[in-house]
Design a protein around this motif. Structure first.
Motif, short mmCIF file in Angstrom:
data_model
loop_
_atom_site.label_atom_id
_atom_site.label_comp_id
_atom_site.label_asym_id
_atom_site.label_seq_id
_atom_site.Cartn_x
_atom_site.Cartn_y
_atom_site.Cartn_z
N LYS A 140 -5.13 5.02 -1.31
CA LYS A 140 -6.09 3.92 -1.20
C LYS A 140 -5.86 2.88 -2.30
O LYS A 140 -5.88 3.21 -3.48
N PRO B 120 -13.20 10.74 2.91
CA PRO B 120 -12.25 9.71 3.34
C PRO B 120 -11.36 10.20 4.49
O PRO B 120 -10.83 11.31 4.46
N GLU C 46 -14.40 -4.31 -4.80
CA GLU C 46 -14.51 -3.11 -5.64
C GLU C 46 -14.69 -3.49 -7.11
O GLU C 46 -13.88 -4.21 -7.67
N VAL D 27 -2.61 7.83 3.12
CA VAL D 27 -2.62 6.54 2.44
C VAL D 27 -3.12 6.73 1.01
O VAL D 27 -4.09 7.47 0.78
N TYR E 4 -9.99 -1.96 -1.32
CA TYR E 4 -10.04 -1.52 0.08
C TYR E 4 -10.68 -0.14 0.13
O TYR E 4 -10.64 0.63 -0.84
N GLN E 5 -11.25 0.17 1.29
CA GLN E 5 -11.82 1.49 1.53
C GLN E 5 -11.32 2.02 2.87
O GLN E 5 -11.18 1.25 3.83
N PRO E 6 -11.08 3.33 2.97
CA PRO E 6 -10.79 3.91 4.28
C PRO E 6 -12.10 4.22 5.01
O PRO E 6 -13.18 4.20 4.41
N VAL F 252 0.86 -1.19 0.00
CA VAL F 252 0.00 0.00 0.00
C VAL F 252 0.89 1.24 0.00
O VAL F 252 1.84 1.35 0.79
N TYR G 207 -9.13 3.02 -7.69
CA TYR G 207 -10.47 2.43 -7.69
C TYR G 207 -10.56 1.56 -8.93
O TYR G 207 -10.41 2.06 -10.05
N PHE H 291 -5.54 8.05 -5.15
CA PHE H 291 -6.25 6.86 -4.70
C PHE H 291 -6.55 5.98 -5.91
O PHE H 291 -6.57 6.45 -7.06
N LEU I 37 -7.76 0.25 6.99
CA LEU I 37 -8.51 0.07 5.75
C LEU I 37 -9.46 -1.10 5.92
O LEU I 37 -9.22 -2.00 6.72
N SER J 40 -8.24 9.13 5.78
CA SER J 40 -7.06 8.29 5.58
C SER J 40 -5.78 9.13 5.58
O SER J 40 -4.88 8.90 4.78
#
Length: 526
Positions: free
Chosen positions: A83, A97, A135, A81, A87-89, A52, A239, A237, A130, A99
Motif C-alpha cells: 500500500k 485490508p 493520509e 500490493v 491510498y487505501q485498499p 506502487v 502510511y 505497507f 486502490l 489487497s
C-alpha cells in the motif's frame, strides 16, 4: 558462514507431487488502478497508478507509468500490493485490508485445521484497486500484544475487556496484533476477526507461534490456515512517512533439532525485505512487526543470531527503525547499537509489547468478571499507542480499565517506625521503562533523588501470587504464573527520619521520548 535456516530455503516450485503441474504459470501480471467509483472493478476511465510496489513474497515489482506490474509466479504463493501513502485498499467485512490474491491451484495439504481450497488458474490480468486517501503524516496506530484466547470463554473476556474499551477510540488510524491471535485453536481465527471488526478501524495481523498448523512437516506449510483466514503473513505497507514491514519470524519445525520452533527468517523472507526496502527512501521510519522478539529474554536463546544480524545489515542505511514484537507476556525495551555490537550511529529500538491477554487470562476476577491477568513481571494487561509524526514516533502504554496516566505502580510499607532505621524500600514499576530512563523520588516536597534500577521480582506481583497460594479455598479462574525478573523496576530506601504522621511519596519518570510520568502515594510513621 552457513545461515541457520539453510534447510528452509524456498525453492519457488509447486508442492512435490511427482507429476507435471497442469497449472504451471511462470508469471503474474496486472494493473494497480484507482477505483474511482469503488465498485471493485476496473472501469474504462479508471487509470493505473505508477510506482506502487507489488510482491510475490520475494520479488517486488514497481508499477510502470500505466500502473502495470509483472512478477514471477509459482504454484503456491500470494501476490499482494504494498500500500502506498495517500491510498487505501478496500477492506473486507472484518475491516482487514483486501489487497492480495492467494494462488494455490491444488489447495492446501490435509491438516487438522483447514487451509486453502484449490484456486485454479491465475486470473489474467490480476488487477488491484486502490482508493485515493488524504493520509496524514501524524497518526496513531493501536498495538496489541498476544490476544491469545484458548476457548470461547476467553474469547468473551477479550470482547468484554479490551474490545469494549478500544471500540470507543476514534483517534487511531489502524491497529496491529503482534501475533498469537488465538491459542492453538485455529478455528477461533474467525471469531477473532469478528471481534476485531468491532474496533471500527482497519486491522493488520502478525502470525504467532500459536497461530500455526502444528502438523505441518515444513515451515512454508505451517501458515496454511493463517493464510486462508488472513492472507499473507509476510507483507508491507506505507502510511504517511512510515514504512511498515510484517514478518512471520517463527521457523517450524526447528531447523536444527526438528522439534518445536525457533525465531528466525527464511532466505525468501530476507530477500523480500531487501527487495522491498530497495524502493523505500532512507528518510522513512521503518517499523518491523514480528512475534518473537529479536533480543532474547528469560535466558532463552529464542532467535537465530545469523538471521538477526542479517536483518540488521539490511536495515543499516535507515537511521529510524522500530521493531515491534510480543510473545513473552512481559514488557521490555531494548536499545540495539554499538554497545550491543551493531555498527550504526543511531541505535535500533525494539519494543517487546505486553500482552492484551496479560498472563493468559489468569488470576482474580475484576468487577466485570474478567481475570485481571497481571503479567508475571508486574505489568498490568493492556495495549499500546504508537504515535507517529513524520518519521519520528512515541510509544505509550495503556493499562486496561485504568486512566491514561497510570504508568507507574508503587509498592511500599503502609507504616514504618518514626525516627528509627527500617530496611523497607519504595519500589516503582514503570511499565514502559528502560535502562535509559531516569526515575526519581521525593518525600513531602523534599529534594528529588534518583531511584536505583534493579532487576528483581516485582514485589507487588510476588505478593499477589503468594496471596493466591494462601487462600483457604479455591478461587475462580487460573493461578497466576510464577514471577519473573522485571526489567523496568526501580527502588529506594524508605525515609523514616520523620515526625510521626502521614507522609507523601512522589515518583517521576522521564522516558526515552522525554515524556514525564508521575505516581503518588502515602505512608505513616509511628
Amino acid at each position: 558462514m552457513k545461515r541457520c535456516i539453510s534447510a528452509f530455503i524456498l525453492t519457488g516450485v509447486a508442492l512435490s507431487t511427482g507429476a507435471v503441474s497442469v497449472f504451471a504459470q511462470t508469471s503474474v501480471r496486472g494493473t494497480v488502478y484507482e477505483d474511482l467509483n469503488r465498485n471493485g472493478q476496473r472501469d474504462r476511465k479508471e487509470k493505473g497508478i505508477a510506482g506502487v510496489g507489488v510482491s510475490n513474497g520475494r520479488e517486488v515489482s514497481l508499477t510502470d507509468a500505466s500502473g502495470k506490474y509483472l512478477l514471477p509466479a509459482s504454484d503456491d504463493f500470494i501476490v499482494f500490493v504494498i500500500k502506498p501513502a495517500d491510498y487505501q485498499p478496500a477492506l473486507d467485512e472484518y475491516n482487514l485490508p483486501r489487497s492480495y490474491y492467494r494462488h494455490k491451484p491444488y489447495g492446501s495439504p490435509d491438516s487438522f485445521y483447514k487451509g486453502m481450497d484449490p484456486t485454479g488458474t491465475l486470473p489474467a490480468p490480476l488487477d488491484f484497486a486502490l482508493y485515493k486517501y488524504d493520509e496524514p503524516e501524524s497518526f496513531i496506530a493501536l498495538l496489541f500484544g498476544d490476544t491469545q484466547p484458548y476457548n470461547e470463554q476467553e474469547m468473551e473476556y477479550l470482547k468484554r475487556g479490551i474490545i469494549a474499551e478500544v471500540q470507543n477510540i476514534r483517534e487511531a488510524s489502524f491497529g496491529i496484533t503482534l501475533g498469537d491471535l488465538v491459542g492453538d485453536r485455529l478455528d477461533l481465527h474467525l471469531p477473532y476477526k469478528q471481534i476485531i471488526k468491532q474496533t471500527g478501524i482497519p486491522w493488520y495481523n502478525v502470525m504467532g507461534n500459536h497461530d500455526m498448523n502444528y502438523d505441518a512437516k515444513e515451515d512454508r506449510l505451517s501458515d496454511e490456515s493463517f493464510e486462508a483466514c488472513f492472507g499473507p503473513n509476510n507483507y508491507a505497507f506505507n502510511y504517511g512517512k512510515a514504512h511498515f514491514i510484517v514478518l512471520d519470524d517463527i521457523l517450524y519445525p526447528h531447523p536444527l533439532t526438528g522439534k518445536g520452533y525457533w525465531g528466525g527468517l527464511r532466505d525468501d523472507q530476507l530477500a523480500f525485505v531487501r527487495n522491498d526496502l530497495a524502493h523505500v527512501p532512507h528518510d522513512r521510519l521503518i517499523v518491523v512487526s514480528m512475534h518473537i522478539p529479536l533480543i532474547d529474554s528469560k535466558g532463552v536463546k529464542a532467535f537465530c543470531d545469523a538471521d538477526r544480524q542479517e536483518l540488521y545489515k539490511i536495515l543499516k542505511d535507515y537511521p529510524d527503525v522500530l521493531f515491534l514484537s510480543a510473545h513473552t507476556h512481559i514488557q521490555t525495551q531494548h536499545r540495539i547499537g554499538k554497545a550491543q555490537g551493531v555498527d550504526r550511529e543511531k541505535p535500533l529500538h525494539e519494543y517487546n509489547a505486553g500482552a492484551v491477554c496479560g498472563d493468559w487470562f489468569s488470576g482474580i476476577l475484576n468487577e466485570k468478571g474478567i481475570p485481571v491477568s497481571t503479567m508475571h513481571d508486574g505489568t498490568p494487561a493492556g495495549y499500546a499507542f504508537l504515535r507517529i509524526e513524520g518519521n519520528q514516533y512515541v510509544l505509550d502504554y495503556k493499562v486496561l480499565g485504568k486512566p491514561d496516566d497510570y504508568q507507574i505502580a508503587l509498592y511500599h510499607p503502609k507504616a514504618v517506625p518514626s525516627q528509627r532505621p527500617a530496611s523497607a524500600s519504595i519500589y516503582a514499576n514503570f511499565f514502559m521503562g528502560s535502562p535509559d530512563d531516569t526515575v526519581e523520588c521525593r518525600i513531602d516536597n523534599g529534594a528529588w533523588t534518583k531511584m536505583q534500577r534493579v532487576e528483581e521480582f516485582d514485589p507487588a506481583y510476588y505478593r499477589y501470587v503468594q496471596d493466591w497460594d494462601y487462600m483457604e479455598h479455591l478461587a475462580p479462574g487460573r493461578r497466576p504464573s510464577n514471577p519473573v525478573v522485571c526489567t523496568h523496576l526501580w527502588k529506594t530506601r524508605i525515609t523514616t527520619v520523620l515526625p510521626a504522621g502521614e507522609h507523601r511519596i512522589e515518583v517521576r519518570a522521564k522516558d526515552r521520548f522525554d515524556q514525564v510520568h508521575t505516581a503518588k502515594s502515602t505512608y505513616k510513621t509511628e
